[in-house]
Structures are given as C-alpha cells and as structure tokens.
Write a protein that holds these residues in place. Structure first.
Motif, PDB file in Angstrom:
ATOM      1  N   HIS A  72       0.874  -1.173   0.000  1.00  0.00           N
ATOM      2  CA  HIS A  72       0.000   0.000   0.000  1.00  0.00           C
ATOM      3  C   HIS A  72       0.912   1.223   0.000  1.00  0.00           C
ATOM      4  N   LEU A  73       0.570   2.248  -0.787  1.00  0.00           N
ATOM      5  CA  LEU A  73       1.394   3.449  -0.913  1.00  0.00           C
ATOM      6  C   LEU A  73       0.664   4.676  -0.373  1.00  0.00           C
ATOM      7  N   HIS A  74       1.395   5.492   0.404  1.00  0.00           N
ATOM      8  CA  HIS A  74       0.938   6.819   0.799  1.00  0.00           C
ATOM      9  C   HIS A  74       1.752   7.809  -0.015  1.00  0.00           C
ATOM     10  N   ILE A  75       1.088   8.605  -0.816  1.00  0.00           N
ATOM     11  CA  ILE A  75       1.837   9.467  -1.728  1.00  0.00           C
ATOM     12  C   ILE A  75       1.581  10.942  -1.453  1.00  0.00           C
ATOM     13  N   SER A  76       2.615  11.717  -1.709  1.00  0.00           N
ATOM     14  CA  SER A  76       2.584  13.184  -1.645  1.00  0.00           C
ATOM     15  C   SER A  76       3.770  13.656  -2.461  1.00  0.00           C
ATOM     16  N   ASP A  77       3.842  14.936  -2.696  1.00  0.00           N
ATOM     17  CA  ASP A  77       4.930  15.513  -3.473  1.00  0.00           C
ATOM     18  C   ASP A  77       5.878  16.227  -2.518  1.00  0.00           C
ATOM     19  N   ASN A  78       6.997  16.658  -3.030  1.00  0.00           N
ATOM     20  CA  ASN A  78       7.942  17.434  -2.226  1.00  0.00           C
ATOM     21  C   ASN A  78       8.822  18.270  -3.142  1.00  0.00           C
ATOM     22  N   GLY A  79       9.443  19.287  -2.544  1.00  0.00           N
ATOM     23  CA  GLY A  79      10.307  20.180  -3.305  1.00  0.00           C
ATOM     24  C   GLY A  79      10.674  21.371  -2.454  1.00  0.00           C
ATOM     25  N   GLY A 119       8.209  22.473   0.300  1.00  0.00           N
ATOM     26  CA  GLY A 119       7.870  21.650   1.455  1.00  0.00           C
ATOM     27  C   GLY A 119       8.031  20.168   1.196  1.00  0.00           C
ATOM     28  N   ASP A 120       7.857  19.364   2.263  1.00  0.00           N
ATOM     29  CA  ASP A 120       8.049  17.919   2.146  1.00  0.00           C
ATOM     30  C   ASP A 120       6.736  17.144   2.113  1.00  0.00           C
ATOM     31  N   CYS A 121       5.600  17.846   2.105  1.00  0.00           N
ATOM     32  CA  CYS A 121       4.292  17.180   2.047  1.00  0.00           C
ATOM     33  C   CYS A 121       3.353  18.025   1.192  1.00  0.00           C
ATOM     34  N   LEU A 122       3.622  18.023  -0.106  1.00  0.00           N
ATOM     35  CA  LEU A 122       2.854  18.838  -1.041  1.00  0.00           C
ATOM     36  C   LEU A 122       1.856  17.975  -1.808  1.00  0.00           C
ATOM     37  N   PRO A 123       0.796  18.569  -2.326  1.00  0.00           N
ATOM     38  CA  PRO A 123      -0.112  17.819  -3.188  1.00  0.00           C
ATOM     39  C   PRO A 123       0.630  17.319  -4.431  1.00  0.00           C
ATOM     40  N   PRO A 124       0.398  16.070  -4.847  1.00  0.00           N
ATOM     41  CA  PRO A 124       1.035  15.581  -6.070  1.00  0.00           C
ATOM     42  C   PRO A 124       0.820  16.528  -7.243  1.00  0.00           C
ATOM     43  N   GLY A 125       1.938  16.832  -7.904  1.00  0.00           N
ATOM     44  CA  GLY A 125       1.904  17.783  -9.011  1.00  0.00           C
ATOM     45  C   GLY A 125       2.369  19.165  -8.637  1.00  0.00           C
ATOM     46  N   LYS A 126       2.587  19.414  -7.347  1.00  0.00           N
ATOM     47  CA  LYS A 126       2.999  20.742  -6.887  1.00  0.00           C
ATOM     48  C   LYS A 126       4.456  20.769  -6.418  1.00  0.00           C
ATOM     49  N   GLY A 127       5.183  19.682  -6.679  1.00  0.00           N
ATOM     50  CA  GLY A 127       6.593  19.621  -6.303  1.00  0.00           C
ATOM     51  C   GLY A 127       7.410  19.025  -7.431  1.00  0.00           C
ATOM     52  N   THR A 128       8.498  18.364  -7.077  1.00  0.00           N
ATOM     53  CA  THR A 128       9.426  17.841  -8.081  1.00  0.00           C
ATOM     54  C   THR A 128       9.581  16.324  -8.017  1.00  0.00           C
ATOM     55  N   PHE A 129       8.766  15.643  -7.219  1.00  0.00           N
ATOM     56  CA  PHE A 129       8.924  14.200  -7.072  1.00  0.00           C
ATOM     57  C   PHE A 129       8.619  13.480  -8.390  1.00  0.00           C
ATOM     58  N   ASP A 130       9.388  12.434  -8.678  1.00  0.00           N
ATOM     59  CA  ASP A 130       9.261  11.689  -9.935  1.00  0.00           C
ATOM     60  C   ASP A 130       8.275  10.533  -9.756  1.00  0.00           C
ATOM     61  N   PHE A 131       6.992  10.812  -9.977  1.00  0.00           N
ATOM     62  CA  PHE A 131       5.967   9.783  -9.813  1.00  0.00           C
ATOM     63  C   PHE A 131       6.041   8.707 -10.895  1.00  0.00           C
ATOM     64  N   LYS A 132       6.533   9.055 -12.060  1.00  0.00           N
ATOM     65  CA  LYS A 132       6.711   8.039 -13.100  1.00  0.00           C
ATOM     66  C   LYS A 132       7.741   6.999 -12.665  1.00  0.00           C
ATOM     67  N   ARG A 133       8.819   7.468 -12.039  1.00  0.00           N
ATOM     68  CA  ARG A 133       9.844   6.541 -11.579  1.00  0.00           C
ATOM     69  C   ARG A 133       9.294   5.631 -10.489  1.00  0.00           C
ATOM     70  N   SER A 181      -4.752  17.039  -7.965  1.00  0.00           N
ATOM     71  CA  SER A 181      -3.758  15.963  -7.905  1.00  0.00           C
ATOM     72  C   SER A 181      -4.262  14.713  -8.600  1.00  0.00           C
ATOM     73  N   LYS A 182      -5.545  14.437  -8.444  1.00  0.00           N
ATOM     74  CA  LYS A 182      -6.132  13.271  -9.115  1.00  0.00           C
ATOM     75  C   LYS A 182      -6.022  13.416 -10.626  1.00  0.00           C
ATOM     76  N   VAL A 183      -6.348  14.583 -11.140  1.00  0.00           N
ATOM     77  CA  VAL A 183      -6.240  14.829 -12.582  1.00  0.00           C
ATOM     78  C   VAL A 183      -4.786  14.660 -13.033  1.00  0.00           C
ATOM     79  N   TYR A 184      -3.853  15.221 -12.265  1.00  0.00           N
ATOM     80  CA  TYR A 184      -2.429  15.152 -12.594  1.00  0.00           C
ATOM     81  C   TYR A 184      -1.940  13.709 -12.657  1.00  0.00           C
ATOM     82  N   LEU A 185      -2.263  12.913 -11.632  1.00  0.00           N
ATOM     83  CA  LEU A 185      -1.767  11.531 -11.589  1.00  0.00           C
ATOM     84  C   LEU A 185      -2.476  10.640 -12.592  1.00  0.00           C
ATOM     85  N   ASP A 186      -3.761  10.862 -12.799  1.00  0.00           N
ATOM     86  CA  ASP A 186      -4.474  10.083 -13.822  1.00  0.00           C
ATOM     87  C   ASP A 186      -3.829  10.272 -15.197  1.00  0.00           C
TER      88      ASP A 186
END
Length: 262
Positions: free
Chosen positions: A196-203, A206-220, A252-257
């Motif tokens: 099970h994964l808990h996901i958030s973005d960072n950059g 901050g270290d707990c940003l909505p996905p799509g609002k940081g630099t984390f490589d979700f594709k990787r 974030s849902k739109v971004y990750l979809d």
C-alpha cells in the motif's frame, strides 16, 4: 494501481464527514484514519461502510489514532500495560474487517525512546499484532515513519528478516524525505513487501505537497512498483494546512491520472 485519498487529509473534520468528502471527489479508494476510541466500535464502522458503499468507494486501509501510545503501551517493557492496551488493536482489526479493508497501518515505536526497546521484543510484539489481524482477515503492515524505528532502511531489513513472509509494508514518500533516506533506494529495497502506498509531493516549497505541486518523480515510482508486479493502490495523504485540500486533491487526481495514463 488505483488512486485514493486518506480521510486524514481533512483532519480535524469528523471522520465520517471526511470520508464523504473523499467520495465526492471521485476517488476509487480510501484510507480511513480513526480518530477516537468510539470510532472503533462496530456501529460506527458500519456507518462508515454505508457511506463508502453509497459513494462508490472501497476502503482499503485503516489507520488507528493510537500511534502515539505504541512505544510505551505496545512495545514497552511493562507486560500488564501491553495486555491492557492490546485490545485497542483487536478492535481496530475488527473495524477494518467490518469496513472490508485489507490493511491496518502501524507506526510502531519511536526511534529514541527514554527506555530502550530491544529489537527482539519489537518483532515479537509486532508478530502478535499480525496474528490479531490474521484472525480478522486483515494484514497488519509496518509503515516507514520519520523519528520512529521504521524510518531506517536497516531496521526495516532486520524486521523483514525476523518476520519473514509476515513482513508487509505501507510505504510513505514524505516520511523518507523527512528521515533523510533516499526514497527510491527505500522503494527498491522493499518493493516486493510494499502492499500500500501513501503518496505526496515534495520540493523547495515543502516535504508534504499535493502531487503535481513539487518535483517528485511519480513516473519513476510507478516504474519501480511495476517491476515488482505491484497489485496495491496509491492513496494521497496530505494535510489541510493552509490550502483548500478538496481543490488540491481534485487537481492531484487529474495530474496523476494523466501521468499514469489511467
């Protein structure tokens, strides 16, 4: 990998209202963060189940409110205190079963307790939690958590060695960042035990940003989990803080979809 959100995103909104919000955003999955002892009782769990069913959403995991107690009351050295408090986790596993969830998420003991907790006792007590879960058809999972024993790759490896096939992990991106561990090294080390994964973005912001609002490589991240034939889901866990969490979750849902071509 289906996408969900945690009711914790809306804390301190009441749990049932938070679940209604997650349903309204169109997610397929949810994690429920229980916030009080009364929420572990069967009538409340059944009410949450009705909300999820009406909202067309599956609850996949339950997070107990009692993580702050675990160092002293579950993994500590006073046997009677353990015996008095373990019932909370029995109730948690039963509530998870009532909800049709698969997992209960455990933080465990802090990394630097005032009275040291031997690894052997930690593993023994965690195995007890695992057996409580099995009795209800629930998998009890160790989450990697900053400032807890599980923040460390080395500790999690020792735990995996001790528990064997009973070792299962909930992996949280922000916790690796806060702990100073490399997220992708951690993922590679435990990709076959992550359920099970808990996901958030960072950059820089901050270290707990909505996905799509940081630099984390979700594709990787997805590519690594694909190499392990990952069958679990990804739940967004951010905190309401100073932004409109419903708006951010929707974006974030739109971004990750789009990113994951779902």
């Amino acid at each position: 990998m289906k996408l969900g959100a945690s009711t914790a995103c809306f804390y301190p909104l009441e749990t049932e209202q938070a679940l209604k919000n997650v349903c309204a955003l169109g997610f397929e999955k949810a994690e429920v963060f229980m916030n009080a002892p009364s929420e572990l009782e069967e009538p409340f769990a059944k009410e949450l189940g009705r909300i999820a069913e009406n909202g067309g959403i599956d609850i996949i995991s339950v997070h107990p409110f009692s993580s702050f107690l675990e160092s002293s009351c579950i993994f500590g050295d006073y046997q009677r205190r353990f015996e008095d408090y373990i019932g909370l986790y029995q109730k948690t596993c039963h509530a998870a079963a009532v909800l049709g969830a698969k997992f209960v998420v455990i933080h465990g003991a802090v990394a630097m307790p005032k009275i040291p907790i031997p690894d052997e006792r930690y593993f023994e007590r965690f195995r007890y939690l695992i057996e409580l879960g099995k009795a209800e058809g629930i998998m009890v999972c160790q989450e990697n958590v900053n400032r807890f024993k599980s923040q460390s790759i080395d500790f999690c490896r020792k735990m995996r060695d001790a528990l064997g096939s009973d070792y299962n992990m909930v992996f949280d991106i922000k916790q690796t960042v806060r702990a100073g561990e490399d997220t992708f090294t951690f993922l590679e080390a435990f990709k076959h035990q992550i359920r099970h994964l808990h996901i958030s973005d960072n950059g820089a912001a901050g270290d707990c940003l909505p996905p799509g609002k940081g630099t984390f490589d979700f594709k990787r991240l997805k590519n690594i989990m694909d190499t392990a034939d990952y069958k679990g889901d990804a739940v967004i866990e951010i905190y309401s803080g100073s932004y409109d969490v419903a708006k951010e979750l929707k974006e974030s849902k739109v971004y990750l979809d789009k990113l994951w071509q779902r």
